[in-house]
Every structure is written in structure tokens, then in C-alpha cells.
Scaffold this motif. Structure first.
Motif, short mmCIF file in Angstrom:
data_model
loop_
_atom_site.label_atom_id
_atom_site.label_comp_id
_atom_site.label_asym_id
_atom_site.label_seq_id
_atom_site.Cartn_x
_atom_site.Cartn_y
_atom_site.Cartn_z
N ILE A 17 54.96 -70.06 -33.68
CA ILE A 17 56.12 -69.19 -33.47
C ILE A 17 57.33 -69.58 -34.31
O ILE A 17 58.29 -68.83 -34.37
N TYR A 205 55.64 -70.74 -11.61
CA TYR A 205 54.86 -70.13 -12.67
C TYR A 205 54.14 -71.22 -13.48
O TYR A 205 54.58 -72.35 -13.54
N PRO A 211 54.76 -71.78 -23.56
CA PRO A 211 53.83 -72.72 -24.17
C PRO A 211 54.54 -73.93 -24.80
O PRO A 211 55.74 -73.88 -25.05
N ARG A 224 68.53 -69.73 -26.89
CA ARG A 224 67.66 -68.71 -27.46
C ARG A 224 68.14 -67.37 -26.96
O ARG A 224 68.24 -67.18 -25.74
N ILE A 226 67.70 -63.08 -27.14
CA ILE A 226 66.95 -61.90 -27.56
C ILE A 226 67.77 -60.70 -27.10
O ILE A 226 67.63 -60.24 -25.96
N ARG A 256 65.30 -65.76 -35.29
CA ARG A 256 63.84 -65.88 -35.32
C ARG A 256 63.17 -64.79 -34.49
O ARG A 256 63.53 -64.56 -33.34
N MET A 261 53.64 -62.00 -27.54
CA MET A 261 53.25 -62.28 -26.16
C MET A 261 54.47 -62.23 -25.26
O MET A 261 54.44 -61.70 -24.15
N MET A 269 58.35 -56.78 -17.39
CA MET A 269 59.32 -57.09 -16.33
C MET A 269 60.46 -56.09 -16.31
O MET A 269 61.33 -56.16 -15.44
N SER A 274 67.36 -61.00 -23.16
CA SER A 274 67.24 -62.27 -22.45
C SER A 274 67.91 -63.38 -23.22
O SER A 274 68.11 -63.29 -24.44
N LEU A 296 65.44 -74.67 -17.78
CA LEU A 296 66.10 -73.63 -18.57
C LEU A 296 67.02 -72.83 -17.66
O LEU A 296 66.67 -72.57 -16.51
N LEU A 481 50.77 -60.94 -17.89
CA LEU A 481 52.01 -61.15 -18.60
C LEU A 481 53.24 -60.68 -17.83
O LEU A 481 54.10 -60.01 -18.36
#
Ligand code: BLA
Length: 532
Positions: A17, A205, A211, A224, A226, A256, A261, A269, A274, A296, A481
Motif C-alpha cells: 500500500i 475487530y 493489516p 491519515r 481520506i 497516498r 480493500m 459502512m 475518514s 487509533l 468488509l
């Protein structure tokens, strides 16, 4: 490189990634050389955001993009880091009109990376005077929240104060604090959310939802974001860094492109934007004992949402300060727990020292007997006499269990497992009380044993809110997912297991053994004196 069609639930860890060769579409990324400031790569969306196609920039000096005064600023930092110039205020001519942008610089693979974002104009509390943010403004934004956070007493209060503060500061619909467990799984320990959303509080979870390599990036890059998960990725042109002939390492890039995924997860969701702020543990003194991702602060919004560089910096700063607080509060709670075990043990030893027999002592103070190792039930067995306290398997099953324990127990006279039912199938019917076992052999000759039991994890977790229906998903959805399906997956991974026994609990058991032996020996001496 894995194509997105080859990605599945089993190979999440292998998706590279950090080198997607593409970015999120709300900004433009370009790279240039340190020696002559010539543009080497640029994202294709420059035609939309900057009004000119890639060909107009590639091979050109930075001067095609910005004023000489801004270039001078960049040059002043070329041998340093860019913290003092970030964010660059850029005023660029786009289609004949002047537009404001923020530029963020960092180094990667021997080139300089410039990421350009349109100024955020959302309702952003830090926005009002953020254009000229200086130390005093910054201080104003972090001072009060920090004081509130530092005034909390427990980890739970700290976590709650943290999510409330971040939500007030950023306006996200949902802000959660995730804490990672040793096995990489995690759970939501605090949440602040809009009323229209269902609660995720208490949800666990599995490790695969974030990952290993994603965690590694969040350790390097503490924020991070988004802003719009339904973006179309913008490719870099040319695809490879012309200097290295390799894909550009985007580990430290703010734009980035996101793993497909994860964008699918967000879409399932109903989340459009996010942001995650990393919480790192303190780390040890040696360089190999580096800071780990402790948790986090995860934020969701149901529509696109961008934050200014300043607000992000404030969030990142608060994250670092909170990391420190969280670490010391977690350590303090560990210490409190150890003290609690020691107190139970001291009271318990006192009881048995004043009793005729061990069995009497146990019967008089069964609460401390179980509290001493954090168990829900205990069994004392002497010769084949079984006495049970709290929640235990039936007495009739104990003799066989002890025969099996004798094959497992080590020289140190202790044996513990949190997977008793898979190791010893006769316990399957009793998993609700005996998924975990801590066994102590006090005397081999007298056949004296103390056994402690714990239920299956699923019986013990604190459900906090109501994680029963966080999201509705189509039944035919094949991938797991969504947090809902992840939660089911997590439940599978903890089935037939109890919470693990902590080293301090095992030590408490061993300590109890040596104290009991001490008391027994002393009583034997006293008897010998009496009989003499
Ligand atoms: C990233 N996964 C993430 C992130 C979170 C989660 C918080 C950080 C990125 C962000 O802030 O959006 C997970 N989010 C959750 C969970 C909840 C939540 C558990 O709201 C529960 C309430 N994800 C999967 C699977 C894979 C996967 C099966 O569920 C892999 C096959 C991958 N998740 C994945 C990847 C990233 C990620 C690759 C990194 C995304 C990136 O930074 O590019």
C-alpha cells in the motif's frame, strides 16, 4: 504488485500500500530534483486542479508553478527538514484566475515531493484565523483540550475526553478510540457520535482489519486522512520515479491513494470521509524497542470532509500528547491491578494462617481466593477430596482433569492455558466456566492441587454500547468488509478461548504456593514441638 482483483481476505498483509503509483484526487502530487528543482513526476489530475496537463510541467523548473519568493523559501530548507515551511501558501493561476492552495513538502527516494491541496473551506473551527496561524493561535487551540485531557483520572475517562475533544475540534460525525490488543485485534473503548448513528462502542475487530503494513505506515505517519472515499485515483506520470526506475515510496505522502480493500470497507459502512490519528506507546530505551501503535483515534463522516493543514497539525499534536497520557494511565492501571492482586493475596494468606486446615481457609475466604489471580471459579483438591468455589466444572470431572494436568505441569508446579477446551476436549461442555485454567500443584505426595477457572472470552467482554446492529449489509456480500462482519470474524477467532492469564497472575499463583508451603511447614514444626 498485486492487482486489486487478486486481493482477498487472506493476503491483505501483502498488498504494497506504500507504492500505489496513484493519489487521492483532492490534491496534486509532484516530485522534483533537489539540485535543479526540475519537475520529474506529477499526478494526472493536474489538468483538473491546476488547469494544465502533465506535459506542461514535466521536465520544467518549479518556476512554471510558483513565484520566485516561494521557491526561495523551499531552497532555504533544502538541507534541512521542511517543517518550517509547511504548509507553503501558494497562490496559483488556474484558468486565468488566482486560487489559494496549501503545499506540503517531504523527501522520498532521493527526490522532493510537493503535495498541493486546495484550501479547505469547510466549517473548520481552526479555520477562522488559520490563514496566519502562529504559535499563539496554535497554543490557544491545544491549551484547553490538553488541560481537560490531563485532568482525567482513569484510562476510560481519558479516552472519552479524547474523542469528545477531537469531535468538537473537527466536527466529524463519529470519533472512536480503538485500542489494539497483543494479538493485533482491537476494540472501541470510547466513542463520541452524532445522534443519528448507531453505536460501535464495545465492538471488537480482528487484526486483519488494519493489516500489518498499514499499521507500520500509521506508526511513521501519524495522521491519515481520506476526505472523499469515493474519489477516482489519479495516476502519477510517468509511473516510475525517473531517478530510481522504481515506484515512488508514498509512505509519508498525505495524498497516498487508499487500498481498494479499505475504500470498500468504508463504502459498506456508509462512510464518505475518514481520518485516523495514531497513538503510539512510549517504547523502550534501546533503538530496537521502538514505539508501537497502541491505538487509533478513528473519525468518520457521512459526507466528504477536508480539514485544513493547521487543524490536522493540531490533531496530530494532540495525538502525540494523548499517546503519552494514555501510556502512563495504562501503566498506572496495570500497577493498580497488581496491587489489587497483592492485597487479595495478603488477606487470603492471613485467613489460612489462622485456620486448622487449608480447606477451611479456602472455604472461609473464597472471594480472595479467586480475586488473587482474576479467576471466576476455583477448586481445591486434596487426595481425591474436591471443594469448589464460584463457577467451576462439576466436581466429578476434576479427578480426570487432574490426571491430565499431571501430564502438562512443569517443574515449577504451575500450568496455565486459555485454550483448555481445545487441549482437553472433555471440558467442551463446560466451556462457559472453564475455557481457561490456571493450575497449581502444592504437593505431589499429598496430591494437593489448586485450580482456577475462567469462562470463554465471549461471556466476559464488556458490551458497552450495543454492537448488535452497527450496519446492515446485503446478505449476498461475499467479503467480510464491514465492522459488523469483522466483529463476527473476531468472535470466531476467540471462540473456545478465555482471556489469557497475565504474567502477574501466574506469579501471584506461584507466590501463593510458596506462602502456603511456608505456613504448612511452620504448622508441622509447631506440631512436632507439641508432640515432643
Ligand atoms: C485501514 N482499517 C483501516 C483504518 C481503520 C480500519 C480505522 C485506518 C484508515 C482510516 O482512518 O480510514 C478499520 N474502521 C476499521 C474498523 C472499524 C472502523 C475495524 O471504523 C470498526 C468500527 N481492511 C479489512 C480487510 C482488509 C483491510 C479484510 O477489513 C484487507 C484485506 C485493509 N484497512 C485495510 C488497509 C488499510 C486499512 C489496506 C490501510 C488504508 C490506507 O491507509 O491506505
Amino acid at each position: 504488485k498485486l492487482a486489486s482483483s487478486e486481493l482477498g481476505l487472506t493476503n491483505c498483509d501483502r498488498e504494497p500500500i506504500h507504492i500505489p503509483n496513484a493519489i487521492q484526487a483532492h490534491g496534486v502530487l509532484l516530485t522534483f530534483t533537489q539540485t535543479d528543482l526540475k519537475i520529474l513526476q506529477i499526478s494526472q489530475n493536474c489538468d483538473v486542479l491546476l488547469g494544465r496537463s502533465a506535459a506542461a510541467f514535466l521536465g520544467q523548473p518549479l518556476l512554471v508553478l510558483m513565484a520566485p519568493s516561494q521557491i526561495a523559501k523551499i531552497e532555504s530548507c533544502l538541507n534541512d527538514d521542511f517543517e518550517n515551511v509547511n504548509p507553503l501558501r501558494l497562490s496559483l493561476q488556474v484558468d486565468g484566475k488566482s486560487q489559494g492552495f496549501e503545499g506540503i513538502l517531504h523527501r522520498a527516494d532521493g527526490v522532493i515531493v510537493l503535495e498541493i491541496e486546495q484550501l479547505a473551506i469547510a466549517e473548520d473551527p481552526a479555520q477562522a484565523d488559520a490563514r496566519t496561524v502562529n504559535f499563539f493561535d496554535f497554543y490557544k487551540f491545544v491549551k484547553a483540550p490538553m488541560a481537560r485531557i490531563q485532568n482525567t483520572q482513569t484510562l476510560a475517562e481519558l479516552a472519552q475526553q479524547t474523542v469528545t475533544t477531537i469531535r468538537t475540534l473537527t466536527g466529524f460525525d463519529r470519533v472512536m478510540l480503538y485500542r489494539f490488543a497483543e494479538d493485533g485485534s482491537g476494540n472501541v473503548i470510547a466513542e463520541a457520535k452524532a445522534d443519528f448513528l448507531d453505536s460501535f462502542l464495545g465492538l471488537h475487530y480482528p487484526a486483519s482489519d488494519i493489516p500489518r503494513q498499514a499499521k507500520e505506515l500509521y506508526r511513521l505517519n501519524l495522521l491519515r486522512i481520506i476526505p472523499d472515499a469515493s474519489y477516482t485515483p489519479s495516476q502519477l506520470e510517468p509511473q516510475l520515479n525517473p531517478i530510481t526506475g522504481e515506484p515512488l515510496d508514498l509512505s509519508l505522502s498525505v495524498l497516498r491513494s487508499v487500498s481498494p480493500m479499505h475504500t470498500e470497507y468504508l463504502a459498506n459502512m456508509g462512510v464518505q470521509a475518514s481520518m485516523s490519528i495514531s497513538l503510539l506507546s512510549a517504547g523502550g530505551a534501546s533503538p530496537s524497542d521502538s514505539r508501537q501503535l497502541w491505538g487509533l483515534i478513528a473519525c468518520h463522516h457521512d459526507s466528504p470532509k477536508q480539514l485544513s493543514y493547521e487543524t490536522r497539525t493540531i490533531c496530530e499534536f494532540l495525538g502525540q500528547a494523548i499517546s503519552f497520557e494514555v501510556g502512563s494511565k495504562a501503566d498506572a492501571e496495570d500497577l493498580d491491578y497488581k496491587i489489587q492482586l497483592q492485597t487479595a493475596q495478603a488477606r487470603f494468606i492471613n485467613t489460612i494462617a489462622n485456620c486448622q486446615s487449608l480447606g477451611d481457609g479456602f472455604a472461609q475466604n473464597p472471594d480472595d481466593l479467586t480475586a488473587l489471580v482474576g479467576a471466576t471459579g476455583a477448586v481445591f483438591c486434596e487426595r481425591s477430596q474436591v471443594t469448589a468455589f464460584g463457577s467451576t466444572p462439576p466436581s466429578a470431572s476434576i479427578a480426570d482433569l487432574i490426571t491430565w494436568i499431571d501430564t502438562q505441569i512443569g517443574e515449577d508446579a504451575v500450568f496455565s492455558t486459555n485454550t483448555l477446551v481445545s487441549e482437553y476436549p472433555p471440558m467442551v461442555p463446560h466451556k462457559d466456566v472453564a475455557s481457561g485454567l490456571l493450575a497449581l500443584r502444592i504437593s505431589r505426595i499429598q496430591k494437593t492441587y489448586l485450580l482456577w477457572f475462567r469462562p470463554e472470552v465471549l461471556q466476559t467482554i464488556d458490551w458497552g454500547g450495543q454492537p448488535n446492529k452497527p450496519v446492515e449489509v446485503e446478505e449476498d456480500h461475499t467479503l467480510r468488509l464491514t465492522p459488523r462482519k469483522s466483529f463476527d470474524l473476531w468472535k470466531e477467532t476467540v471462540q473456545l478461548k478465555s482471556l489469557p492469564w497475565k504474567p502477574c497472575e501466574i506469579e501471584a499463583a506461584l507466590e501463593l504456593r510458596s506462602r502456603i508451603i511456608g505456613i504448612v511447614l511452620q504448622k508441622a514444626d509447631e506440631l512436632a514441638v507439641l508432640n515432643a
